[in-house]
Scaffold this motif. Structure first.
Motif, PDB file in Angstrom:
ATOM      1  N   THR B  63     -60.733  14.768  77.400  1.00  0.00           N
ATOM      2  CA  THR B  63     -59.418  15.390  77.518  1.00  0.00           C
ATOM      3  C   THR B  63     -59.554  16.870  77.831  1.00  0.00           C
ATOM      4  O   THR B  63     -58.821  17.418  78.656  1.00  0.00           O
ATOM      5  CB  THR B  63     -58.629  15.190  76.208  1.00  0.00           C
ATOM      6  OG1 THR B  63     -58.469  13.805  75.979  1.00  0.00           O
ATOM      7  CG2 THR B  63     -57.267  15.850  76.284  1.00  0.00           C
ATOM      8  N   ASP B 178     -54.391  10.761  81.259  1.00  0.00           N
ATOM      9  CA  ASP B 178     -55.145  10.847  80.003  1.00  0.00           C
ATOM     10  C   ASP B 178     -54.860   9.612  79.162  1.00  0.00           C
ATOM     11  O   ASP B 178     -53.805   9.503  78.563  1.00  0.00           O
ATOM     12  CB  ASP B 178     -54.763  12.116  79.237  1.00  0.00           C
ATOM     13  CG  ASP B 178     -55.705  12.349  78.051  1.00  0.00           C
ATOM     14  OD1 ASP B 178     -56.568  11.483  77.801  1.00  0.00           O
ATOM     15  OD2 ASP B 178     -55.564  13.386  77.387  1.00  0.00           O
ATOM     16  N   GLU B 179     -55.795   8.704  79.133  1.00  0.00           N
ATOM     17  CA  GLU B 179     -55.655   7.452  78.387  1.00  0.00           C
ATOM     18  C   GLU B 179     -54.260   6.853  78.570  1.00  0.00           C
ATOM     19  O   GLU B 179     -53.545   6.623  77.593  1.00  0.00           O
ATOM     20  CB  GLU B 179     -55.920   7.698  76.897  1.00  0.00           C
ATOM     21  CG  GLU B 179     -57.226   8.441  76.691  1.00  0.00           C
ATOM     22  CD  GLU B 179     -57.979   7.973  75.455  1.00  0.00           C
ATOM     23  OE1 GLU B 179     -57.594   6.941  74.891  1.00  0.00           O
ATOM     24  OE2 GLU B 179     -58.968   8.626  75.098  1.00  0.00           O
TER      25      GLU B 179
HETATM   26 MG   LIG Z   1     -58.663  12.615  74.567  1.00  0.00          MG
END
Ligand SMILES: [Mg+2]
Ligand SMILES: Nc1ncnc2c1ncn2[C@@H]1O[C@H](COP(=O)(O)OP(=O)(O)OP(=O)(O)O)[C@@H](O)[C@H]1O
Lengths: 564, 374
Positions: B63, B178-179
């Motif tokens: 991240t 992000d995910e």
């Molecule tokens: Mg992360």
């Protein structure tokens, strides 16, 4: 090599970044001017003599050598401690009734219990005089003691501070975990033991915090002792007497510094305790549902409604007193006291001033507080600046209104101060009141902002939408309930405050709460009661409007809240 | 000192960039939080139109790297160049990307339409144009007719697609995810995986997706960047990463892997317990400890006489194949073999049975004995 080169690069400045920095600096400047500089000036004054020469602790030495002055410390401590015991005890019982029993009409009782906050602290004092004064209905109950003195002070303060304590303790007691009680029951633990081993420990931080808040409110309150204190001097009235009565500003500063000490201590304790309480809350706690228990439920119903009844009697007394032609000789009802005839400046004009002031505080204050909280919580960069602003926003809680008011005289009335023009205007009253009540609003804003997704701003930035657009279109609408809470809190407090503004009004900007005090001093007791009642109903109307608005907002205008 | 794994890894062909200029060039990127170094000297190139996954265990800095690329958490050191433009010090507003967060961060008080149009309004596009574009995007993510709904009224998968549409609305050159799938349940996840991949393929938008789900990365990515402890452990296509992991960490992190402790013996030999294995070339000095790695599906079972003697400890039925756990008799080490159903019958695989195993040389990899992070 490259690394060093890179870190020396100045970050590229964007227009938005500059704007944010400017806003942050303005926020810091606001609290520096409205809080830090006045306080610093006052501290300095306490170390100077009348001609402004530095004399070290000489003023303090003189203070402690004058029994008439130093004696007030013991007096203040006495009434504040007794008030704390009474209020915390009663509030705990009532909070227990609300959270742990099945007493009927809980919501109604909570509404009743909030009423004292809507009036200035002068109102209960006036009512006490009518109830227990030399011509009061219940003067025999005091068994020869006078209401003018510690008894009156404690009773008046208890009434006025009770709602604050009840709110804190209701919150503390609702954070209970049903699983603990079920476990205790399964082990055959008697009810009284689970009270001492589960209920009390779980609420202990709430209790400590509550005790300190009540103590601070009691020791710094000016309205009640001013009206009903008689010859019994306390610190808050001493500040007033030194400054307004004897024009002895240095001694006023000394008493202020002394008054600051308990407030600061209690502030620090409260902060420490708050920090712990958060850690104590378990996310998986199951709310506890009390089972019916007629004996317990009826006991608490009687107790709570007894308290509610007393609140109604006290407010009712003030209303009745304002309507009676000439107490106690002519009890026919009239509205003449609401005309405030021949009381130039202390009548409706003062009420209008208060209204304007309160509206301005609510409007400007909500904006300033919320924007500052947003800058602290939601904007990246400038970390030291944001932390500094947060720290400054927490400080006002530790500063009693009297102290802040006096500090304003010292700071803004200096001949050389470019802000001197503020002195005597409505603006200085707005500034003082806003700073005085800043912290609670700040904490409310921060809590509301923390509940928002931390990535809203990032999304806005990635879509190249300026931050102010995201603030206007998303952050503000989503936080609207909290924003409304803040504005009504500021409005009500601005309507009712005396302590902060008593040094700062001018003949043109006399406020309703100050007028009550003057009317009382001049012997117009009925008019004083009328003005107090007027403030009470003004706050009540605003509060009801707020409730209606919030309701409409949550059910209609902000349909998205119930979309799920 | 130990070069064996490098030698083996060197066989992996490097994928040549299709176009001359990469979309994104990151060099010397370091990010510190106080004393803690979250990213250390990252160098990476992302090609135009490529789908890249950042894969790694929790806290490895995925991240952080994504946010540095977005400008949301600027790096402490290092350069980021996008299409030849140095964006290292630019604020997010001045960069060209769209982003979808794990939480989606949909604006709860705005309708689906307004959420998607959020960035378009700012471009001062006229109403007609905005309406048309939003309709296009809703079509793209299969959400026609949801314009007037509020996010709270949508399912997780629908919210995710709205967030995707919002990020794509302004036609960014780079899409950062992000995910994006981690908040969804397994079925929706697999479905959306295909949708996102298809969408990316159609639009040709350069995409970086963060995930800690290796299956997701293997299924979706053109190239995977495996990260560990703030550094890049390996960059390669899913097949390369799976077949030729550059380190024991990557080998253990992606898929399942058997490891054996071995010692080198001569140029071609390795000692495993009492046995000497031949035909694994290496350049270890004799007597040095190393780790031999092989995927469970590469392990062959045979009769006791034909291979290394082993006893079946456990047999797990996993549908398409069986997972057999065996104990090597020579060295008391365990080995897991994934084998097809019919082999079980022919070899009579059952707990307690003595069998042989073979480790085909072409499937075996060698790693230094002590490697940090494994
Ligand atoms: Mg992360
Ligand atoms: N703002 C911050 N301040 C301090 N440390 C941070 C901050 N943000 C991240 N870190 C640390 O940096 C490391 C990398 O964090 P990052 O969020 O990039 O991990 P990640 O690979 O995305 O993990 P996950 O899969 O859990 O999301 C972690 O150890 C984290 O604790």
């Amino acid at each position: 090599m490259r690394a060093i080169h890179q870190s020396l690069l100045v970050p590229s400045v964007s227009a938005e970044g500059v704007l944010r920095l400017v806003a942050l600096l303005l926020g810091v400047a606001f609290l520096a001017l409205g809080l830090l500089l006045p306080l610093a000036t006052m501290l300095l004054k306490s170390l100077q003599d009348r001609s402004g020469d530095f004399v070290g602790l000489a003023n303090f030495a003189r203070y402690f050598q004058t029994p008439a002055l130093a004696g007030s410390i013991a007096n203040s401590l006495t009434v504040a401690l007794i008030t704390t015991v009474i209020v915390v005890g009663l509030a705990f019982l009532c909070a227990y009734g609300i959270t742990r029993t099945r007493m009927p009409g809980k919501r109604f009782f909570r509404m009743l219990a909030i009423l004292p906050i809507l009036a200035p602290s002068l109102l209960p004092a006036i009512s006490m005089v009518y109830l227990f004064g030399n011509q009061g209905w219940f003067r025999d109950w005091l068994m020869g003691q006078s209401i003018y003195g510690p008894i009156g002070i404690v009773m008046g303060m208890s009434f006025w501070i009770f709602p604050h304590a009840l709110m804190i303790l209701t919150t503390a007691l609702s954070n209970s975990d049903a699983r603990l009680y079920e476990a205790a029951e399964a082990l055959g633990t008697p009810k009284w033991r689970s009270f001492f081993t589960i209920t009390l420990p779980a609420a202990r931080y709430g209790l400590i915090s509550c005790a300190f808040v009540v103590f601070t409110l009691a020791i710094t309150d000016f309205g009640v002792p001013k009206i009903i204190g008689g010859q019994y001097n306390v610190l808050a009235t001493d500040v007033y007497r030194q400054v307004v009565g004897q024009q002895n500003f240095q001694m006023g500063a000394v008493v202020s510094v002394i008054l600051l000490i308990p407030a600061v201590i209690s502030f620090i304790v409260d902060r420490l305790v708050q920090r712990r309480q958060v850690a104590q809350l378990s996310a998986r706690a199951v709310p506890w549902q009390p089972a019916p228990n007629p004996v317990r439920d009826w006991t608490f119903t009687i107790l709570c409604y007894g308290v509610g009844g007393i609140i109604l009697v006290v407010i009712g007394t003030a209303i009745y007193a304002s309507l009676v032609r000439f107490w106690p000789y002519n009890l026919s009802l009239t509205l003449t006291h609401y005309a405030f005839q021949g009381l130039a400046g202390s009548g409706w004009e003062a009420w209008t001033n208060s209204l304007r002031m309160a509206a301005a505080v609510a409007l400007v204050g909500t904006l300033v507080v919320f924007v500052n909280a947003w800058l602290i919580e939601k904007s990246g960069g400038y970390r030291p600046l944001r932390q500094g602003l947060h720290f400054m926003a927490m400080l006002p809680m530790a500063v009693p209104g009297m102290v802040l008011g006096l500090a304003y005289i010292f700071y803004f009335n200096q001949p050389g101060n470019p802000l001197n023009w503020l002195y005597g205007t409505l603006a200085i009253l707005v500034l003082n009141t806003l700073v005085h009540y800043y912290t609670v609003c700040h904490l409310t804003s921060i809590t509301a902002l923390k509940q928002l997704d931390p990535e809203f701003e990032s999304v806005g930035a990635s879509l190249k939408v300026p931050f102010w657009t995201t603030f206007r279109r998303v952050t503000l609408p989503v936080s609207l309930p909290a924003v409304l809470d803040i504005s009504v809190y500021l409005f009500v407090n601005a309507m009712t405050t005396v302590s902060g503004v008593v040094f700062l009004y001018s003949t043109d900007t006399r406020l309703a709460s100050v007028a009550i005090m003057h009317l009382d001093e001049a012997g117009y007791f009925a008019s004083a009661a009328a003005m107090a009642v007027l403030i009470f109903f003004t706050s009540l109307v605003v509060k009801l409007l707020h409730a209606a608005l919030t309701y409409a907002l949550l059910t209609k205008a902000q349909r998205w809240r119930n979309a799920g | 000192m130990l070069h064996s794994s490098a030698t083996l890894a060197a066989k992996s062909r490097s994928v040549a960039p299709p176009s001359a200029q990469p979309h994104l060039q990151i060099s010397g990127l370091t990010k510190r939080f106080g004393d803690f170094t979250a990213l250390r000297d990252i160098a990476l190139e992302v090609h135009e139109g490529e789908f890249v996954c950042f894969l790694g265990p929790s806290g490895c800095g995925k991240t952080t790297l994504l946010r540095a690329i977005a400008g949301l958490a600027p790096q402490s050191e290092g350069r980021i160049v996008q299409r030849g433009r140095d964006i290292s010090r630019l604020p997010p507003q001045a960069r060209d990307f769209g982003i979808v967060f794990q939480s989606y961060a949909l604006f709860p008080n705005l309708t689906v339409f307004d959420n998607i149009a959020y960035g378009l309004r700012n471009q001062r596009a006229d109403r007609q144009r905005i309406r048309q574009r939003v309709a296009e995007l809703l079509e793209l993510v299969n959400l026609r007719g949801s314009e007037d709904k509020y996010p709270a009224a949508l399912s997780g998968g629908q919210q995710q697609r709205v967030a995707l549409a919002r990020a794509l609305a302004t036609e960014p050159a780079l899409l950062l995810l992000d995910e994006p799938l981690s908040a969804l349940d397994a079925q929706v996840r697999v479905h959306l995986r295909g949708q996102i991949k298809g969408l990316q393929h159609r639009l040709g938008v350069t995409t970086i997706m963060v995930t800690h789900d290796q299956e997701e990365a293997l299924a979706m990515a053109d190239r995977i960047v495996v990260m560990n402890h703030g550094v890049i452990a390996q960059v390669g296509t899913p097949a390369e990463i799976y077949r030729e992991p550059a380190s024991a960490f990557v080998a253990a992190f992606i898929g399942n892997m058997n490891f054996f402790d071995v010692t080198s013996e001569g140029r071609e030999g390795l000692r495993l317990g009492h046995r000497r294995l031949e035909g694994v070339p290496h350049d270890l000095t004799p007597g040095v400890a190393a780790r031999l790695a092989i995927r469970p599906e590469a392990v062959r079972l045979c009769t006791e006489a034909e291979g290394l003697a082993a006893q079946v400890e456990d047999v797990e039925f996993l549908g398409a194949f069986l997972r057999v756990t065996l104990r090597l008799e020579e060295c008391e080490q365990f080995v897991v073999a994934d084998i097809a159903d019919r082999e079980v019958v022919s070899l009579d695989v059952k707990p307690g049975q003595r069998l042989g195993i073979r480790l085909p040389n072409e499937s075996v990899r060698l790693y230094p004995a002590a490697e940090a992070g494994v």
